[in-house]
Motif scaffolding. Structure first.
Motif, PDB file in Angstrom:
ATOM      1  N   HIS A 539       0.849  -1.187   0.000  1.00  0.00           N
ATOM      2  CA  HIS A 539       0.000   0.000   0.000  1.00  0.00           C
ATOM      3  C   HIS A 539       0.889   1.243   0.000  1.00  0.00           C
ATOM      4  O   HIS A 539       1.861   1.316   0.734  1.00  0.00           O
ATOM      5  N   GLY A 540       0.561   2.197  -0.841  1.00  0.00           N
ATOM      6  CA  GLY A 540       1.336   3.426  -0.871  1.00  0.00           C
ATOM      7  C   GLY A 540       1.653   3.862  -2.285  1.00  0.00           C
ATOM      8  O   GLY A 540       1.667   3.058  -3.216  1.00  0.00           O
ATOM      9  N   PRO A 541       1.940   5.142  -2.466  1.00  0.00           N
ATOM     10  CA  PRO A 541       2.158   5.676  -3.822  1.00  0.00           C
ATOM     11  C   PRO A 541       3.437   5.168  -4.476  1.00  0.00           C
ATOM     12  O   PRO A 541       3.575   5.240  -5.692  1.00  0.00           O
ATOM     13  N   LEU A 542       4.403   4.689  -3.693  1.00  0.00           N
ATOM     14  CA  LEU A 542       5.677   4.253  -4.259  1.00  0.00           C
ATOM     15  C   LEU A 542       5.739   2.746  -4.466  1.00  0.00           C
ATOM     16  O   LEU A 542       6.795   2.212  -4.807  1.00  0.00           O
ATOM     17  N   SER A 543       4.638   2.054  -4.263  1.00  0.00           N
ATOM     18  CA  SER A 543       4.652   0.596  -4.398  1.00  0.00           C
ATOM     19  C   SER A 543       4.646   0.157  -5.860  1.00  0.00           C
ATOM     20  O   SER A 543       5.017  -0.979  -6.158  1.00  0.00           O
ATOM     21  N   VAL A 544       4.220   1.025  -6.767  1.00  0.00           N
ATOM     22  CA  VAL A 544       4.257   0.736  -8.202  1.00  0.00           C
ATOM     23  C   VAL A 544       5.001   1.878  -8.871  1.00  0.00           C
ATOM     24  O   VAL A 544       4.498   3.003  -8.939  1.00  0.00           O
ATOM     25  N   GLN A 545       6.201   1.604  -9.359  1.00  0.00           N
ATOM     26  CA  GLN A 545       7.018   2.626  -9.993  1.00  0.00           C
ATOM     27  C   GLN A 545       7.411   2.156 -11.386  1.00  0.00           C
ATOM     28  O   GLN A 545       7.856   1.025 -11.560  1.00  0.00           O
ATOM     29  N   SER A 546       7.250   3.023 -12.349  1.00  0.00           N
ATOM     30  CA  SER A 546       7.536   2.681 -13.739  1.00  0.00           C
ATOM     31  C   SER A 546       8.560   3.635 -14.316  1.00  0.00           C
ATOM     32  O   SER A 546       8.513   4.845 -14.059  1.00  0.00           O
ATOM     33  N   ASP A 547       9.512   3.064 -15.063  1.00  0.00           N
ATOM     34  CA  ASP A 547      10.400   3.898 -15.859  1.00  0.00           C
ATOM     35  C   ASP A 547       9.961   3.761 -17.305  1.00  0.00           C
ATOM     36  O   ASP A 547       8.823   3.399 -17.590  1.00  0.00           O
ATOM     37  N   ARG A 548      10.851   3.998 -18.251  1.00  0.00           N
ATOM     38  CA  ARG A 548      10.423   3.985 -19.647  1.00  0.00           C
ATOM     39  C   ARG A 548      10.267   2.576 -20.200  1.00  0.00           C
ATOM     40  O   ARG A 548       9.685   2.398 -21.269  1.00  0.00           O
ATOM     41  N   ASP A 549      10.803   1.578 -19.512  1.00  0.00           N
ATOM     42  CA  ASP A 549      10.742   0.216 -20.041  1.00  0.00           C
ATOM     43  C   ASP A 549      10.123  -0.795 -19.082  1.00  0.00           C
ATOM     44  O   ASP A 549       9.604  -1.814 -19.519  1.00  0.00           O
ATOM     45  N   ARG A 550      10.199  -0.550 -17.769  1.00  0.00           N
ATOM     46  CA  ARG A 550       9.837  -1.574 -16.807  1.00  0.00           C
ATOM     47  C   ARG A 550       9.036  -0.981 -15.660  1.00  0.00           C
ATOM     48  O   ARG A 550       9.026   0.234 -15.446  1.00  0.00           O
ATOM     49  N   THR A 551       8.385  -1.902 -14.922  1.00  0.00           N
ATOM     50  CA  THR A 551       7.628  -1.521 -13.736  1.00  0.00           C
ATOM     51  C   THR A 551       8.184  -2.291 -12.547  1.00  0.00           C
ATOM     52  O   THR A 551       8.382  -3.511 -12.623  1.00  0.00           O
ATOM     53  N   THR A 552       8.426  -1.577 -11.462  1.00  0.00           N
ATOM     54  CA  THR A 552       8.940  -2.184 -10.241  1.00  0.00           C
ATOM     55  C   THR A 552       7.839  -2.201  -9.195  1.00  0.00           C
ATOM     56  O   THR A 552       7.224  -1.171  -8.907  1.00  0.00           O
ATOM     57  N   LEU A 553       7.609  -3.401  -8.624  1.00  0.00           N
ATOM     58  CA  LEU A 553       6.572  -3.575  -7.616  1.00  0.00           C
ATOM     59  C   LEU A 553       7.213  -3.807  -6.253  1.00  0.00           C
ATOM     60  O   LEU A 553       8.169  -4.582  -6.125  1.00  0.00           O
ATOM     61  N   THR A 554       6.686  -3.139  -5.248  1.00  0.00           N
ATOM     62  CA  THR A 554       7.057  -3.413  -3.857  1.00  0.00           C
ATOM     63  C   THR A 554       5.923  -4.211  -3.230  1.00  0.00           C
ATOM     64  O   THR A 554       4.772  -3.767  -3.237  1.00  0.00           O
ATOM     65  N   LEU A 555       6.239  -5.376  -2.701  1.00  0.00           N
ATOM     66  CA  LEU A 555       5.226  -6.287  -2.173  1.00  0.00           C
ATOM     67  C   LEU A 555       5.062  -6.098  -0.669  1.00  0.00           C
ATOM     68  O   LEU A 555       5.968  -5.620   0.029  1.00  0.00           O
ATOM     69  N   LYS A 556       3.902  -6.492  -0.172  1.00  0.00           N
ATOM     70  CA  LYS A 556       3.642  -6.373   1.256  1.00  0.00           C
ATOM     71  C   LYS A 556       4.494  -7.330   2.079  1.00  0.00           C
ATOM     72  O   LYS A 556       4.812  -7.045   3.234  1.00  0.00           O
ATOM     73  N   ALA A 557       4.819  -8.474   1.513  1.00  0.00           N
ATOM     74  CA  ALA A 557       5.593  -9.485   2.238  1.00  0.00           C
ATOM     75  C   ALA A 557       6.620 -10.103   1.299  1.00  0.00           C
ATOM     76  O   ALA A 557       6.531  -9.970   0.076  1.00  0.00           O
ATOM     77  N   GLN A 558       7.584 -10.774   1.883  1.00  0.00           N
ATOM     78  CA  GLN A 558       8.606 -11.449   1.099  1.00  0.00           C
ATOM     79  C   GLN A 558       7.977 -12.597   0.306  1.00  0.00           C
ATOM     80  O   GLN A 558       7.028 -13.245   0.756  1.00  0.00           O
ATOM     81  N   LEU A 559       8.497 -12.861  -0.885  1.00  0.00           N
ATOM     82  CA  LEU A 559       8.070 -14.016  -1.645  1.00  0.00           C
ATOM     83  C   LEU A 559       8.440 -15.291  -0.892  1.00  0.00           C
ATOM     84  O   LEU A 559       9.469 -15.367  -0.220  1.00  0.00           O
ATOM     85  N   SER A 560       7.592 -16.309  -1.026  1.00  0.00           N
ATOM     86  CA  SER A 560       7.815 -17.556  -0.288  1.00  0.00           C
ATOM     87  C   SER A 560       8.922 -18.399  -0.898  1.00  0.00           C
ATOM     88  O   SER A 560       9.540 -19.211  -0.199  1.00  0.00           O
TER      89      SER A 560
END
Length: 928
Positions: A539-560
């Motif tokens: 949750h939050g405005p910085l959890s989905v960030q995009s540059d000109r080619d890719r999108t970076t996601l910040t997840l709530k929890a670590q991947l299993s």
């Protein structure tokens, strides 16, 4: 009369009074003794009265024969008293929560303290939808498809299972381009000073060590004086068939005036020089050997007063843009590049790049030579003074190469996920499904520095492959820290010491301590299983960030899992779902003259879903009367005469009944024909705790939906509360009163929460991890995912009904197992097969999840007692008793196996362990 004769007549039978017998019950018994006597006791007492001097009128009755009418009457009364006292004892037992055996008794006793037996709760999961991407649906790519609430999917049952229906509980936007988004597979190669490697598209570039390359910036193309270029030579060429590219290692790194902030190869061009040439005249005869007085006009001294000569005009003309090559090169064309490379008189190497503005082939005669030549017209004359005709090498005939991004080979794990596509329409709190194969590592040829902390005697075997079980840890002097994924990148050449959490070929966990460069990353094998999980964008405005080619996601929890990057895909068409199927029915007609009207649901069981209520569940029942929604309350008591409320009660057989008010406590139903309508869902319990990928049949198909699957296993499903659990949980409800204050309150609150089978709590005072730490377990020992509805709602409820400012952590328990090997001596008259089966059943029951507590050890005496209590066992000998995770079986059995309790280690608090018998077949033999 002899004594024998007196005894034989039976007239002295019943000389003692046996009833009423005194009873004493110590605390904690599973049943209470309440009968004042049995048939024999009552009969004996009546016969003793016949012989008593207190009743002289009965003295003439000396017979004790059973066919005597008086004796028969006494016997009949004894039968009656036996029956009455038997049921009296049963009634007395049913009056106490700890001794009641009937579910209805426990239910009614619990109601006296405001507690209802939990009806169970439905399992929850998330469904990932794949949209149809066939031609003819172009609008779907631009406009999202909505997966509506109530979209149904059904499981494919395994043997001995029934199909289970799940329904989405929230709408979800879906897009075709969200079906399978790959994780980032490569990263830009910034063309900046110090770059020593290039990645070129294709594997047929025909590049080889020693070849020359030129890197040209856009500014150099239009400005001949620009320094944005570099000529370099290849030291090594590696062919990467997997990524269809060529890896080029340069002998020297770039040293041009490159922009250090340049993000990648945009605007940069790379060329390979396919031809090596020389300047015309480089092989001219030595002027000092052929100069004579007759041809002296062809030569000139090398300097003022010098006695050595050189051909006239032999020096490179620094004002002319014409360059003649040593022969004709038809493949050198206009618009290409060529470079002059050579050393000055001081030995300093110089390279200069020029653009071919024009090229002509002609014949030339000079310096004692004649022949064909390619005359190049260059775009500049800079730095020509540094070159000599004889020493200068010409690199020409450029062939443009396609630089590509550097492929990433390190695994995907942690709480940051970079997508290989631009997906700016993803939003915070959105669910995504991550799928892929797990990353492998392999021991290289050099095994120096490898150690096995849990198995000191084990030797590393080169070529042995392992699966990365969880993120590795960097070993420091004062502890360990999580290793960021990029640290494992081979290109970094890191030699940090790492603790690897791995899984061997048998699926057993194993830890290896080794430098990063010793264990090599290995791609997933063909037969490796694909694993999946549900993650949630933070949750939050910085959890989905995009540059000109890719999108970076910040997840709530670590991947299993730790994924092999090349296999990772993300499906963002995900909707939350719970077990149960929606049904609608007409309950009946309201009657304003009737008090407390009641209606029974025609279908059962009623579905309850996880919630943040203190009970941890919420009913899916909706009641509408004359199209107005009425509201469920725990009890009608205290509600006003006009309040539209109702209460739900569940019978012993799982049938649910709705009860309305009487006009004093809750409103009466208004009169009307079939005006009471119900909508609810049916289906509940552990039958919904399926495996991942089992829900794959769409029962309702939203627009464009092609298929569905559950990436992670549904969790949180719990059957209706059993009597044993109710006896424990009902008092806890009174102790907490829906509030959590002390540590024990937090434990009791969690224990009565739907979807939680066991709980353990501890307070950590250390400033590094101060707070409350709860360890929980699901029904039958199931793990509760951190992002599941059960875990999320439990944490939410504890914060809501506890101290909001109190640091709180809830984690899954540590599932530990043990193995044993024993020999059993069977009684000669017993059936050995049945005895061994009974021993197996007894051990599995005694050391099952339901019968063990967190931190409870297993002793060898306890195991002996369990075995020897089985009928037909005369002796037993335990040869091995050990925890499964301690390595190979020891030669002698351990007297005591410990289960860990929460503790602060390396800055983190461990979870409580629950030690149970391993599921592997028991090793039981016959004692001679």
């Amino acid at each position: 009369m002899s004594v024998d004769t007196i005894s034989d007549c039976g007239c002295c039978s019943g000389v003692e009074v046996d009833t009423p017998s005194a009873k004493f019950n110590r605390p904690g018994l599973p049943a209470i003794a309440y009968r004042v006597g049995t048939h024999a006791d009552f009969r004996q007492t009546l016969l003793s009265r016949l012989s008593s001097t207190d009743y002289p009128a009965l003295a003439p009755l000396t017979t004790r024969a059973t066919d005597d009418y008086t004796i028969a009457l006494c016997d009949s009364f004894a039968v009656l008293a036996d029956v009455l006292t038997f049921y009296q004892e049963r009634i007395a037992n049913e009056a106490y929560l700890g001794t009641a055996t009937e579910r209805r008794s426990v239910l009614m006793l619990a109601r006296l303290i405001g507690y209802q037996l939990a009806p169970g709760v439905a399992a929850s999961t998330a469904l990932a939808f794949t949209l149809e991407s066939a031609p003819g649906l172009p609008a779907m790519a631009a406009q999202p498809v909505t997966i509506p609430i109530g979209t149904r999917a059904q499981s494919i049952p395994d043997p001995n299972q029934d199909p289970q229906t799940f329904e989405t509980i929230a709408p979800a936007a879906a897009r075709v381009e969200w079906n399978a988004i790959p994780a980032q597979q490569s990263e830009p190669v910034p063309f900046r000073k110090g770059l020593s490697e290039l990645y070129i598209a294709g594997t047929t570039t025909q590049l080889a060590a020693g070849d020359g390359l030129v890197v040209v910036g856009t500014d150099r193309e239009s400005n001949s004086t620009s320094a944005l270029w570099d000529v370099c030579w290849i030291a090594r060429v590696d062919i990467d068939l997997a990524h269809d590219l060529t890896h080029v290692v340069l002998s020297e790194s770039l040293n041009g005036a490159w922009d250090p902030n340049d993000p990648g190869p945009q605007g940069i061009k790379v060329y390979a020089f396919r031809q090596r040439a020389a300047l015309f005249g480089h092989n001219a005869p030595d002027a000092n050997l052929i100069r004579t007085t007759s041809n002296s006009q062809l030569f000139e001294p090398t300097s003022d007063g010098a006695t050595t000569y050189e051909w006239k005009n032999f020096a490179i003309d620094t004002t002319s843009k014409k360059v003649d090559l040593d022969t004709a090169y038809p493949k050198v064309v206009t618009g290409s590049w060529f470079a002059l490379a050579g050393n000055d008189s001081g030995g300093t190497r110089h390279v200069e790049l020029y653009r071919v503005n024009d090229v002509v082939e002609l014949s030339r005669s000079a310096f004692g030579l004649s022949g064909k030549t390619s005359r190049l017209t260059r775009d500049g004359t800079q730095n020509l003074a540094a070159f000599s005709r004889r020493e200068t090498q010409v690199l020409a005939q450029t062939d443009e190469l396609t630089p590509v991004e550097r492929p990433l080979t390190y695994p995907v794990y942690g709480s940051t996920l970079v997508l290989d596509e631009l997906q700016p329409l993803l939003v915070p709190d959105q669910l995504i499904a991550v799928s892929g194969k797990r990353q492998r590592v392999v021991i290289g040829a050099a095994t120096s520095g490898i150690s096995f902390p849990d198995f000191p005697g084990r030797k590393p075997m080169p070529g042995e492959s392992f699966i990365l079980r969880s993120p590795p840890l960097v070993v420091l002097n004062n502890g360990v820290l999580p290793a960021p994924p990029e640290l494992l990148d081979p290109a970094r050449g890191s030699k940090r010491l790492v603790l690897w959490h791995l899984e061997d070929r048998d699926g057993a966990p194993i830890d290896i301590k080794a430098p990063i460069n010793v264990l090599k990353l290995q791609g997933a094998l063909k037969d490796d299983a694909v694993v999946s999980e549900i993650a949630s964008i933070a949750h939050g405005p910085l959890s989905v960030q995009s540059d000109r080619d890719r999108t970076t996601l910040t997840l709530k929890a670590q991947l299993s899992y730790c994924y092999d990057r090349s296999t990772v895909t993300v499906n963002a068409n995900v909707a939350p779902a719970t077990h149960g199927e929606t049904v609608g029915e007409i309950a009946g007609s309201g009657d304003a003259a009737a008090l407390n009207q009641a209606f029974q649901l025609k279908q059962s069981p009623l579905t309850y879903v996880s919630s943040t209520d203190p009970s941890g569940r919420a009913s899916t029942l909706q009641v509408r009367v004359n199209d107005l929604l009425w509201h469920e309350v725990p009890s009608l008591y205290g509600h006003g005469r006009l309040e539209r409320v109702y209460a739900v009660r569940q019978d012993d057989d799982g049938k649910s009944t709705i009860q309305f008010g009487d006009g004093r406590q809750g409103a009466r139903l208004p009169s009307g024909l079939n005006n009471v309508r119900l909508a609810y869902r049916k289906g509940i319990g552990t039958s919904g705790n399926l495996r991942a990928g089992q829900i794959s049949m769409l029962l309702t198909r939203p627009l464009g939906a092609k298929s569905v699957v559950n990436p992670s296993a549904p969790s949180g499903g719990q059957d209706p509360e059993a009597l044993a659990d109710a006896r424990t949980n009902a008092p806890l409800h009174v102790l907490t009163l829906e509030r959590a204050v002390s540590i024990q309150d937090y434990v009791d609150f969690a224990r009565t929460f739907s979807g939680i089978a066991k709980a353990y709590g501890i307070w950590i005072e250390d400033v590094r991890a101060r707070g409350i730490y709860l360890t929980v377990a699901g029904p039958n020992g199931a793990a509760i995912p951190q992002d599941s509805a059960t875990m999320t709602n439990l944490v939410g409820a504890l914060r809501r009904y506890g101290d909001r400012l109190m640091p709180l952590s809830v984690q899954n328990f540590g599932a530990a197992t043990f193995k044993l090997k024993a020999k059993i001596k069977v009684d000669a008259d017993a059936d050995p097969e049945k005895v061994f089966s009974a021993v197996t059943d007894a051990l599995r029951a005694a050391f099952a999840f339901d019968n063990r507590a967190f931190g409870q050890p297993v002793t060898i005496d306890e195991v002996y007692a369990t075995i020897q209590n089985v009928a037909g066992v005369t002796a037993a000998d335990i040869d091995q008793l050990y925890r499964t995770d301690t390595g190979p079986a020891p030669s002698e059995p351990q007297a005591r196996l410990l289960a860990g309790l929460p503790d602060l280690k390396a800055g983190a608090v461990t979870a409580a362990e629950l030690l149970t018998l391993d599921h592997a077949p028991l090793d039981l033999g016959v004692m001679s």
